[in-house]
Each structure stands twice: as C-alpha cells, then as structure tokens.
Design an enzyme around this catalytic site. Structure first.
Site, mmCIF file in Angstrom:
data_model
loop_
_atom_site.group_PDB
_atom_site.id
_atom_site.type_symbol
_atom_site.label_atom_id
_atom_site.label_comp_id
_atom_site.label_asym_id
_atom_site.label_seq_id
_atom_site.Cartn_x
_atom_site.Cartn_y
_atom_site.Cartn_z
ATOM 1 N N CYS A 89 0.874 -0.882 -0.151
ATOM 2 C CA CYS A 89 0.390 0.150 0.037
ATOM 3 C C CYS A 89 0.751 0.522 -0.252
ATOM 4 C CB CYS A 89 -0.953 -0.095 1.572
ATOM 5 S SG CYS A 89 -2.081 -1.192 0.706
ATOM 6 N N HIS A 338 -8.464 3.927 -2.095
ATOM 7 C CA HIS A 338 -7.579 3.532 -1.946
ATOM 8 C C HIS A 338 -7.085 2.519 -3.341
ATOM 9 C CE1 HIS A 338 -3.790 1.858 0.082
ATOM 10 N NE2 HIS A 338 -4.674 0.916 0.465
ATOM 11 N N CYS A 368 0.393 1.742 6.044
ATOM 12 C CA CYS A 368 0.729 0.644 6.582
ATOM 13 C C CYS A 368 0.976 0.151 5.392
ATOM 14 C CB CYS A 368 -0.533 0.161 7.745
ATOM 15 S SG CYS A 368 -2.518 0.259 6.979
#
Length: 384
Positions: A89, A338, A368
């Site tokens: 991510c 996202h 994270c």
C-alpha cells in the site's frame, strides 16, 4: 546537506470500483498523470533522470514495468528510464522516497515519482490468486522459513485490523464514528474545492467518486467481515482506481531550470512491525521519524495516515497521543478510496495543498503496508 524539493504534486480523481475510471488501461492512467505533470511544471522531459512508480499486483495491464510503459505511452523521450516499486500500500510513497534518496545521493536532479492502480480491472491480491491457480507456491504458507518463525497463523489484513482494534480496545462504535467523520470531511473538502488544485480530470471524471451518504444507523446494520469481529465494509478503505505523481528536484535543478518549489522533503524513512498484526507499523515508524528529526507531534501541523481500516488510524492516535483534529482533515481512504499503488503520492498531493491552504509548516504522512511495514515522509512547506 543538499535539499530535495517537491515542485508539484497531482492526482486523478479517485474512481470507485467499476466506476468512471474502470475502463481506462492502467498504462494510460499513468501516462495521463505523467503528461499533465510535465505540462504543469513546464520542465523539458528530456532532463528527467528517472521515473519511479508504485504499483501492486503487477500482472496483466499492470505488468512489464508500468513506470516505463506509462512514460512511453505519454509520448515522452525514450532515453528516460523507469522502474516500478512494490511496497504494497505504500508503493508510491516509497517511489517518492527512493527518488528523494537518489537526489540526496547526487545521482539525479529531476525525478518523476508516483503510482497507478486499476483495481476494477485487476483485483487486490490478483497476483497471488493467479499464482495459486497455476500451481505456484503461496506467499507464506508454503515457506519453511516463514512457518518456522511464525507458525501457521493466518496472515490477513482483516485479521490484522481486528487484532489492532482488540489490542487498543477500540469499539465498533468508535470505528464507525471515525468512518462517518471521514465521509463528512471528504464531502466538505469537495464542496469547498480543496482538491481542485491537485485533481487532473480524466475525460468526464472530474471529482472523487467514493464519498457517499451514510449514517451511524446504516453502518450499525452491516454484517461483520470476520465472524465475531467488529470490522465491516463501512470502516475499511474502498476498492478504487487512480494515478498520482509528483516532481522532485535538487537545489541545482531548481536554480538551473527556474523551478518554483512548493515544499522541501524534511525526512524519509521506513520501519517494520509484527507481520501478523500487519497494519500496526505506522506507530513505530512515526516514533522513529520523530526521534531522527527531533520533532514532536506538536510540531506537525497536519497528518495523512492511510485509512486502510479505521483501527489503524485510531490506534496510532491513541498510542502516540495525537490530536485527531490534525489527522486526515479532508477525509481518508474510507471515503475517498485506496488505489493501492497510487495512494502514497495521492496523499502527498493532498497534504501539500492543505498545508498551503492552512499556512501550515510541517506535514507527516504514513501508510501501513502488507508484511508489517510502514513509510514515514515529513515535508516542510516553502513559505512566502
């Protein structure tokens, strides 16, 4: 020590799953954002030293070094190389950090850093799923070294989110209140035009598609993602499509090409934590960054922490004693989406513009990441 500057930072609108950006080839999404960045900054693209892009699940249209493919699809000089980064991510945040490190090392003067992801076309974990279908080993379960160290414990972002909520004693009601706040803040930001300077329309898609009308009552009626848990889709980031990019420049390049920087890179670092918890690393990563810089959270005017799940943000706030009023002030991934590989530089574009809007000085960004890691980038707005 030499400096690294952000000259500009832009992003596409973030498209929802099967929304307006879904039909766009990932390479073309990347090409669009790169071409616009070159046009907005007025740089000669022949002077760019490297293109560093983040992308996760590099298969299908996202395979074959999409950083290089996007640059070429934008019609830009063939001699400029490109490389694609996968830190899950945080991939495009890592692209930014690699670019900054190259400039600090004196091996580059102009870097295009960014990321792209079309999750409508290529679902999350597609690379793992395809590998299993072809009979390849799975990422962890069949690794002797991994199982000797961590046993047969389930490795799952959903489980990690539940474990964090349990360890930091965060109730479902607290999670849903944060999620609602994310939507409300995002809708306010859109209505007030706070994203206008960072968003580059793609065809008819001109604004973020994720924010929706919701309520605590609606959220309370949703089923949990894990039996006996407290996570629901309402407190998780949205599956999304999008691209983002920024231009990094050395002091020499700023002077030589007459560029006007908007921020200085103050600090870059990354740290790891328990990979079973997976999503808790922003806590030790932030502590490390503050210790290295001598700053405290009181010195930080704004924070962007990716809302992979609401407990990630709330545990970070609780553990570090942060002021929630400084965190994700324009909403986060729960409302805005996202797009994995693009999220890092997407958040940086938002952080930079909001620092300018509010006359803030320092902004901190952390994400994270799968494997239990987290990046931290601190920027300082150029004042005046």
């Amino acid at each position: 020590m030499s400096e690294v500057y952000i000259v500009d930072a832009i992003r596409t609108p973030i498209g929802k799953k099967n929304g307006g950006l879904a039909p766009v080839h990932p390479i073309d999404l990347g090409a669009h954002i790169i071409k616009t960045l070159v046009e907005r900054t007025g740089i000669d693209p022949a002077n760019v030293d490297d293109v560093i892009f983040g992308c996760v699940d590099a298969i299908g249209g996202q395979a074959g070094n999409i950083a290089r493919m996007s640059w070429l699809a934008a019609g830009l000089p063939q001699h400029v190389p490109g490389v694609t980064v996968d830190r899950q991510c945080g991939s495009s945040q890592q692209a930014l950090q690699f670019g900054a490190q190259a400039i600090l090392a004196g091996t580059a003067d102009l870097i295009v850093a960014g990321g792209v992801q079309n999750m409508s076309q290529i679902p999350i974990s597609a690379a793992m799923i395809v590998g299993k279908e072809f009979g390849f080993s799975t990422p962890t379960a069949e690794s002797k070294g991994w199982t000797e160290r961590y046993g047969g414990e389930e490795v799952s972002q959903f489980r990690g989110a539940e474990m964090i909520a349990d360890k930091w004693d965060i109730s479902r009601q607290e999670l849903e209140k944060w999620a609602l706040r994310s939507h409300e803040r995002a809708k306010t930001a859109i209505a007030e035009g706070r994203f206008d300077n960072e968003i580059v329309p793609v065809g008819d898609v001109t604004t973020d598609e994720g924010p929706r009308e919701t309520s605590l009552e609606k959220m309370a009626g949703l089923n949990v993602l894990v039996e006996g848990g407290r996570m629901t889709a309402a407190v998780a980031s949205q599956i999304s499509d999008g691209a983002s990019a920024l231009l990094l420049a050395s002091e020499e390049a700023v002077k030589k090409y007459g560029l006007k920087p908007r921020a200085r890179i103050h600090h870059v670092s990354a740290r790891g934590d328990d990979p079973i918890f997976m999503l808790s690393a922003p806590i030790p990563a932030t502590r490390h960054a503050l210790e290295k810089t001598g700053l405290t959270l009181d010195d930080i005017d704004l924070v962007e922490i990716n809302e992979a799940f609401a407990p990630v943000v709330l545990a970070w706030i609780k553990e570090l004693g942060a002021d929630p009023a400084k965190v994700n002030v324009n909403g986060g991934a729960i409302a805005l989406g996202h797009p994995l590989g693009a999220t890092g530089t997407k958040l940086m574009a938002t952080l930079l513009n909001e620092l300018e809007r509010t006359n803030g000085r320092y902004g901190l960004q952390t994400i994270c990441e799968g494997g239990g890691t987290a990046n931290v980038t601190i920027i300082e707005r150029i004042q005046g």
